[in-house]
Motif scaffolding. Structure first.
Motif, short mmCIF file in Angstrom:
data_model
loop_
_atom_site.label_atom_id
_atom_site.label_comp_id
_atom_site.label_asym_id
_atom_site.label_seq_id
_atom_site.Cartn_x
_atom_site.Cartn_y
_atom_site.Cartn_z
N PHE A 224 -1.10 -4.62 10.20
CA PHE A 224 -0.81 -4.71 11.63
C PHE A 224 -1.87 -3.95 12.41
CE2 PHE A 224 1.31 -1.04 9.91
CZ PHE A 224 1.18 -0.03 10.85
N PRO A 225 -2.16 -4.35 13.65
CA PRO A 225 -3.07 -3.56 14.48
C PRO A 225 -2.49 -2.16 14.69
CG PRO A 225 -2.78 -5.76 15.40
CD PRO A 225 -1.75 -5.62 14.32
N ARG A 226 -3.26 -1.14 14.30
CA ARG A 226 -2.76 0.23 14.30
C ARG A 226 -3.58 1.09 15.25
NH1 ARG A 226 -3.13 1.57 7.95
NH2 ARG A 226 -5.25 0.86 8.32
N MET A 227 -2.91 1.99 15.93
CA MET A 227 -3.61 2.85 16.86
C MET A 227 -4.62 3.72 16.12
SD MET A 227 -2.56 2.10 19.86
CE MET A 227 -3.70 3.29 20.54
N ALA A 228 -5.85 3.69 16.61
CA ALA A 228 -6.85 4.61 16.09
C ALA A 228 -6.53 6.02 16.59
CB ALA A 228 -8.24 4.19 16.55
N ALA A 229 -7.05 7.01 15.91
CA ALA A 229 -6.80 8.40 16.30
C ALA A 229 -7.71 8.80 17.45
CB ALA A 229 -7.02 9.32 15.11
N TYR A 230 -7.15 9.59 18.34
CA TYR A 230 -7.91 10.23 19.40
C TYR A 230 -7.61 11.72 19.29
CZ TYR A 230 -9.66 11.39 24.08
OH TYR A 230 -10.37 11.93 25.14
N TYR A 231 -8.64 12.54 19.03
CA TYR A 231 -8.36 13.96 18.86
C TYR A 231 -9.51 14.82 19.33
CZ TYR A 231 -10.81 13.99 14.22
OH TYR A 231 -11.70 13.88 13.18
N SER A 244 -15.12 1.89 2.55
CA SER A 244 -14.96 3.17 1.86
C SER A 244 -14.17 4.18 2.70
CB SER A 244 -16.33 3.76 1.50
OG SER A 244 -16.98 2.94 0.56
N GLY A 245 -14.63 4.44 3.91
CA GLY A 245 -13.93 5.38 4.77
C GLY A 245 -12.59 4.79 5.18
N GLU A 246 -11.50 5.44 4.79
CA GLU A 246 -10.18 4.84 4.98
C GLU A 246 -9.66 5.08 6.41
OE1 GLU A 246 -8.56 4.32 0.45
OE2 GLU A 246 -8.14 6.22 1.46
N PHE A 247 -8.48 5.64 6.54
CA PHE A 247 -7.76 5.48 7.80
C PHE A 247 -7.46 6.81 8.47
CE2 PHE A 247 -6.15 2.75 4.33
CZ PHE A 247 -7.05 1.71 4.53
N SER A 452 -5.67 14.45 7.49
CA SER A 452 -7.12 14.59 7.70
C SER A 452 -7.74 13.25 8.10
CB SER A 452 -7.79 15.12 6.42
OG SER A 452 -7.50 14.28 5.32
N ASP A 453 -8.97 13.34 8.57
CA ASP A 453 -9.71 12.17 9.05
C ASP A 453 -10.41 11.49 7.87
OD1 ASP A 453 -11.43 10.34 10.21
OD2 ASP A 453 -12.11 11.69 11.80
#
Length: 794
Positions: A224-231, A244-247, A452-453
């Motif tokens: 599903f379209p998932r909100m990206a992180a904003y931090y 490779s770089g996951e979520f 973690s990112d």
């Protein structure tokens, strides 16, 4: 053996170490300089202690998702309602969402940037690097498969369309009015996509088709379209998903309505809300009993799953799940599933550990899976925090190993014996399965809770999780064959010329598993066992987990917390292990044995004579002894010096000694006497050939046969990181010395770790000569001909 040297009385202070003095001085390389030049400046969000600051904030996203599985088409049709909460101090003019399934589009960057193994590997026949049948099949399938999200309407809750832009695996939604701090927004997205064949297009989710019974296991994730992180540290984490770089995701509450064929069993993130609608009375009763059981009980038996394989229901059922405070959701569905469960305590909560697997997974899965899930929670709780969720699931399918909140996809099954047709499994299959279940279920802690990112730093979830996995595996049984953790297992990678630092972005890692899983796990094990000790390490690591559970730490927060809670300056360790590709290679270069000069001529000249007599005669001197000597033919030539040698003690020597002793204070004379009362002093020279400073672990063998261990902190290298000399004082003579006797520092060359040097045992393989006697250039021409054929094929 040690070189014997006599010191002038008390002229050598007993320092912990002496900088190397051989050769010209090299430019000073401060291995212990602080990391402030590399780490971000502490602030109100993230403190210098590594803890969240008083102004720490993070966003939140709540989801209500409705999805239908089309088994025949192997497709998902779905819609979602997202409520996004802006808890940041910033106004947001647009929102970014992740579209990971777009990595399966024909024009996806993820597919276009794939590079082939090196041509030299193909020509040399390197099986690890050469192109395989599966690779070629995946290349063709990727060009034909119509993958990726097919987005429908994107609207506000009021129905107003939202302007949006798709950039590969990211979706930007432009808001009509900027979302102010403290405000929330609710919007809707509709979509569909085709599910990939996991055995052809190997991804983190997909379907597995069973030709024998014409059934399928669906493992559905990144769906599903998932909100990206904003931090605070990054802003929008909108790096593209290249594989490779996951979520990097936000926490929230999830409500899932999953509509599937009525004869399917569904496993999902969260608690089942409508068991009376999707489970039989017998299954509900079994599930209730399992929660209070300490051993796995069947909810769906192997016989029931086998019978279900023969059905094909045309009806549909909707499974309703709820999950609170999770950062993602995944699910699996099949009529092939056996289902077992057991309860366990996690703090004040009772957790259900459950497994879903086909008959093809037995006897392995029924015996080990759910027990491994429960064991993981019990062990991870010790080192972090009590598992907070109500369920933990392990699901067998074609996905070899992947993690999502409360649910893990795990591969590994028995195989049919060619003679008997019975399902059997190897030792490796058994332990690989237990290991992967511990690893994937363990990911609930890192990064599903300690968030973690992953898009930026794979090691922060994979490395930390692999480390605790190692601890959990060793608590399963003695000598569990863990993939990593033991320092000796990382040595080959540490020798490699193809390393990059651990602190490298996920998409740029060369040897992904070795760099992001194995090396960090090994480093942490060394930090625990050799540098801090278990008590200090375990306290600090638990502090990190508890400080950052349900929050988003950065590498600096981990480094700082470990130092803050252990009370130990570890900047040298993080710098060497995480920021460089230096290796551990400490060499014992030589040993000198020292005695203290007593100033007593009777003792000192006797000592010098013993040293002189112990020296070998040159070949010339040996032969010259047979020559007739003039002085023997004419004894009148002999005088005082012929009757006394250089080691004769004279009255002048005695008088000089008496005068010197009178000049010493009483305490100095007493100390001089004590220094020679059975004390043995050795000066050991060490070189740091690998560049990575580490403690010295010295196994000292004494003349009596006794062995003692002396541990010297890494700070022994602080003045001279390339060469040092260490003073060792013993009660009896030393006959041998070994550096790192237990192989606990990942030293890449143990041949220089002992004095005297030890012979390294190995074995030679003898082969018949395979060279054509009539064509001696055959072996040299083969690679050339292979290259010519490859060129013709192109």
């Amino acid at each position: 053996m040690p070189v014997l040297v006599r010191l002038l009385a008390l002229c050598l202070p007993l320092l912990v170490s002496l900088p190397g003095v051989c050769g010209p001085a090299a430019p000073f390389d401060d291995k212990f300089r602080q990391l402030e030049e590399l780490l971000p400046t502490p602030n109100g969000y993230r403190t210098a202690s590594g803890a969240p600051g008083h102004a720490y904030w993070q966003q939140r996203a709540d989801y209500v998702i409705r999805a239908t599985l089309d088994e025949e088409r192997r497709a998902i049709t779905a819609s979602e309602q997202i409520t996004y909460h802006n808890r940041s101090p910033d106004s947001l003019a647009y929102l970014w969402l992740q579209l990971d399934q777009n990595g399966l589009r024909k024009d996806a960057d993820q597919r276009r940037v794939l590079s082939a193994p090196s041509r030299q590997a193909w020509l040399s026949g390197d099986e690890e690097q050469a192109l395989k049948f599966e690779d070629l099949r995946a290349i063709h399938a990727g060009r034909e498969f119509d993958g990726g999200f097919k987005l429908g309407a994107i609207t506000l809750a009021s129905g107003q369309p939202l302007a949006h832009v798709v950039n590969q695996t990211m979706l930007r939604i432009d808001l009509p009015v900027a979302l102010a701090p403290g405000q929330s927004i609710t919007f809707h997205i509709a979509w569909s996509y085709l599910i990939n064949d996991q055995k052809v297009l190997v991804e983190r989710s997909g379907y597995e088709y069973f030709e024998d019974d014409k059934n399928t296991i669906f493992q559905v994730a990144q769906w599903f379209p998932r909100m990206a992180a904003y931090y605070d540290a990054v802003g929008w984490q909108n790096k593209q998903f290249l594989g490779s770089g996951e979520f990097t995701l936000e926490f929230g509450d999830y409500e899932l309505y999953l509509t599937v064929p009525a004869d399917h069993v569904v496993a999902a993130t969260g608690e089942l809300q409508n068991p009376q609608e999707v489970l039989s009375g017998t299954q509900r009763e079994r599930l209730a009993r399992a929660k209070s059981s300490d051993v796995p009980l069947m909810v769906v038996t192997p016989a029931e799953a086998l019978a279900a394989e023969k059905t094909r229901s045309t009806a549909m059922k909707t499974w309703h799940y709820k999950a609170a405070n999770v950062r993602d959701a995944a699910w699996a569905s099949s009529r092939k599933f056996i289902w077992d469960a057991q309860g366990l305590n996690s703090g004040a909560k009772r957790v259900l550990a459950m497994s879903y697997y086909p008959n093809e997974g037995n006897p392995l899965w029924q015996q080990y899976s759910t027990r491994a899930v429960a064991h993981t929670i019990e062990q991870y709780n010790k080192y972090s925090f009590d598992y907070p969720y109500p369920v933990a699931l392990s699901v067998n399918g074609a996905v070899g190993g992947m993690e999502y909140p409360m649910i893990a996809f795990n591969g590994g099954r028995p195989v049919k014996d060619r003679k008997t047709g019975e399902l059997t499994y190897s030792k490796k299959t058994k332990y690989d399965l237990i290991g992967v279940i511990i690893h994937e279920v363990g990911h609930n802690y890192f990064p599903m809770i300690v968030n973690s990112d992953e898009r930026q730093w794979t090691w922060m979830d994979e490395g930390l999780n692999s480390f605790v996995q190692y601890l959990a595996e060793q608590a399963w049984e003695e000598d569990f064959p863990s993939w990593n953790g033991e320092p000796r297992k990382i040595v080959d990678y540490m020798r490699s010329q193809h390393q990059v630092p651990i602190m490298t972005n996920s998409e740029s890692l060369l040897q992904f598993s070795a760099n992001a899983y194995d090396k960090p796990a090994t480093a942490l094990n060394i930090l625990r066992e050799t540098i801090l000790g278990r008590e200090l390490f375990d306290f600090a690591f638990k502090q990190y987990a508890q400080r950052w559970k349900f929050k988003r730490p950065t590498p600096a927060d981990f480094f700082r917390t470990m130092e803050d809670a252990s009370g130990t300056d570890l900047d040298w360790f993080w710098r060497g292990w995480f920021y460089t590709t230096d290796a551990v290679d400490i060499s014992i270069d030589g040993i000198s044995e020292y005695g203290v000069n007593t100033k007593d001529p009777e003792i000192e000249k006797a000592w010098k004579k013993a040293q002189h007599d112990a020296q070998p005669l040159s070949i010339s001197a040996q032969r010259n002894r047979a020559l007739p000597k003039k002085i023997d033919q004419d004894p009148s030539l002999k005088d005082f010096y012929n009757r006394h040698d250089d080691f004769t003690v004279t009255n002048k020597d005695r008088n000089s000694h008496a005068e010197e002793m009178e000049g010493l204070e009483p305490w100095e004379r007493k100390l001089l006497e004590q220094r020679n009362a059975g004390k043995y002093l050795y000066l050991v020279d060490f070189s740091n050939l690998g560049g990575l400073v580490m403690p010295l672990i010295l196994e000292i063998e004494l003349k009596s046969g006794k062995k003692i261990i002396e541990r010297v902190p890494a700070e022994v290298w602080r003045y001279s990181p390339a060469k040092i000399s260490k003073v060792i004082v013993l009660e009896e003579p030393m006959v041998g010395l070994v550096q790192d006797p237990y192989w606990e520092t990942a030293d890449i060359d143990t041949s220089n770790n002992a004095w005297p040097r030890k012979i390294t045992p190995s074995r030679l393989e003898l082969f018949k000569q395979d060279r054509d006697k009539n064509n001696l250039m055959k072996d040299f021409n083969t690679p050339l001909k292979a290259a010519e054929k490859a060129a013709e094929a192109r």
